[in-house]
Design an enzyme around this catalytic site. Structure first.
Site, PDB file in Angstrom:
ATOM      1  N   GLY A   1       0.820  -1.195   0.000  1.00 16.96           N
ATOM      2  CA  GLY A   1       0.000   0.000   0.000  1.00 16.96           C
ATOM      3  C   GLY A   1       0.859   1.253   0.000  1.00 16.96           C
ATOM      4  O   GLY A   1       2.063   1.205   0.276  1.00 16.96           O
ATOM      5  N   CYS A   2       0.234   2.391  -0.296  1.00 14.86           N
ATOM      6  CA  CYS A   2       0.994   3.642  -0.436  1.00 14.86           C
ATOM      7  C   CYS A   2       1.520   4.141   0.905  1.00 14.86           C
ATOM      8  O   CYS A   2       2.724   4.404   1.046  1.00 14.86           O
ATOM      9  CB  CYS A   2       0.129   4.699  -1.125  1.00 14.86           C
ATOM     10  SG  CYS A   2      -1.527   4.906  -0.437  1.00 14.86           S
ATOM     11  N   PHE A   3       0.645   4.276   1.906  1.00 12.86           N
ATOM     12  CA  PHE A   3       1.124   4.670   3.232  1.00 12.86           C
ATOM     13  C   PHE A   3       2.086   3.623   3.787  1.00 12.86           C
ATOM     14  O   PHE A   3       3.088   3.958   4.430  1.00 12.86           O
ATOM     15  CB  PHE A   3      -0.051   4.848   4.198  1.00 12.86           C
ATOM     16  CG  PHE A   3      -0.564   6.247   4.308  1.00 12.86           C
ATOM     17  CD1 PHE A   3       0.288   7.304   4.584  1.00 12.86           C
ATOM     18  CD2 PHE A   3      -1.916   6.516   4.147  1.00 12.86           C
ATOM     19  CE1 PHE A   3      -0.187   8.598   4.688  1.00 12.86           C
ATOM     20  CE2 PHE A   3      -2.406   7.808   4.260  1.00 12.86           C
ATOM     21  CZ  PHE A   3      -1.540   8.855   4.532  1.00 12.86           C
ATOM     22  N   ALA A   4       1.784   2.351   3.530  1.00 10.54           N
ATOM     23  CA  ALA A   4       2.645   1.274   4.036  1.00 10.54           C
ATOM     24  C   ALA A   4       4.056   1.391   3.478  1.00 10.54           C
ATOM     25  O   ALA A   4       5.043   1.163   4.186  1.00 10.54           O
ATOM     26  CB  ALA A   4       2.053  -0.087   3.680  1.00 10.54           C
TER      27      ALA A   4
ATOM     28  N   ALA B   1       5.621   4.230   2.367  1.00  7.57           N
ATOM     29  CA  ALA B   1       6.296   5.403   2.922  1.00  7.57           C
ATOM     30  C   ALA B   1       6.720   5.168   4.367  1.00  7.57           C
ATOM     31  O   ALA B   1       7.843   5.524   4.770  1.00  7.57           O
ATOM     32  CB  ALA B   1       5.379   6.619   2.835  1.00  7.57           C
TER      33      ALA B   1
END
Length: 320
Positions: free
Chosen positions: A131-134, A136
């Site tokens: 995932g994107c937040f994951a 970063a």
């Protein structure tokens, strides 16, 4: 040349994948799948693809070498059940169906964060894109986790409106989003379990992650700040990070302050670290549609196929 198909090409991540793959030297697009927009040109939905890709969307998939699933969360399993795929086809899922439980029939999905799983990704036929937040947050914390010094982590992160997907929602209307910021899914975001699954395998003890995500009044990009306690000197922390990422083409550790525009429109992650007494803050920034989704999917494809990791991904940010 290898053939590729994109399921869910009408969404933000799917259309971004079209843009990247249209210029990839080793891939040719065979089909763009969409049930809701079948028969429509992709460039009619996304005018930025005019003269880049003029293919019609279709609801009839073909057999390809590489299949990208850009579907809403929990729909990839249903699609694969209804549309059996050749065992030799490389399947890269950009949803969250296989990030925690990576099995589907005979397929064993490898978690596709290249910075910790590159060896396992090589020659893999099934990849679960992070995932994107994951992405970063993990890239901000992995070196400390490998050192075994993570304990309690407090993270805030702000994301652009494209992170919510293409379907119109009350919180993605321009009139609501413009000049506005709000927190959402405080301490309950779906990426927390995914992050902890990886950090706990590296860290000596279980990590506690307290994550507060924010909606930003911009279209794309993620900026996170993770606060931890450590007695390590700042210079030692920087050395730890630079050694951890020295062979990673898409992660840059900067001793200067960073900003979001350094990564938007690229597959890069930039990291900056600050320390006051025993409190350490690790800032990280990524483009949620590239390193947080479609760009990382192409990076994973390159690794799985045995190609140069940055093939087709030498993208420059837009500073203005």
């Amino acid at each position: 040349m290898k053939t590729a198909g994109i399921v869910g090409a009408n969404g933000y991540t799917g259309s971004e994948l079209v843009r990247v793959l249209a210029f990839h030297p080793n891939v040719t697009l065979s089909f763009l799948y969409s049930r809701s927009n079948s028969g429509t040109k992709i460039s009619d939905l996304y005018p930025d693809l005019t003269a880049v890709c003029e293919m019609d969307l279709t609801d009839k998939p073909e057999e390809v070498d590489i299949l990208f699933l850009c579907l809403p969360h929990k729909e990839s399993q249903n699609w694969l059940t209804q549309n059996p795929v050749n065992d030799e086809t490389l399947v890269i899922d950009l949803g969250n169906d296989f990030r925690l439980e990576g099995r589907f029939g005979e397929r064993n999905f490898i978690y596709g964060l290249p910075e910790i799983n590159k060896k396992n990704l090589l020659n893999s036929k099934s990849v679960a894109n992070p995932g994107c937040f994951a992405t970063a947050i993990q890239l901000a914390l992995l070196p400390l986790a490998e050192k075994g010094v993570l304990n309690e982590v407090y993270t805030t992160g702000i994301t652009g409106s494209t992170g919510a997907g293409q379907s119109l929602q009350a919180t993605t209307h321009f009139t609501w989003r413009n000049d506005n910021i709000s927190a959402y899914k405080t301490l309950t975001h779906q990426h927390v379990d995914e992050i902890l699954q990886q950090l706990d395998t590296l860290n000596d003890k279980k990590v506690s992650l307290n994550f507060v995500p924010w909606r930003g009044d911009f279209a794309r990009g993620i900026f996170t700040s993770s606060t931890v306690k450590s007695d390590l000197e700042l210079s030692d922390i920087y050395q730890l990070y630079k050694e951890f990422y020295e062979d990673e083409p898409f992660v840059k550790v900067s001793e200067k302050a960073i900003d979001l525009k350094q990564v938007v429109n690229t597959n890069r992650c930039v990291i900056h670290i600050e320390k006051n007494e025993n409190v350490v803050v690790i800032h990280s920034a990524v483009d949620n549609l590239l390193k947080g989704a479609s760009g990382q999917a192409v990076q994973n494809m390159n690794i799985a196929m045995g190609w140069e990791e940055n093939l087709g991904l030498n993208l420059k940010p837009a500073a203005f």
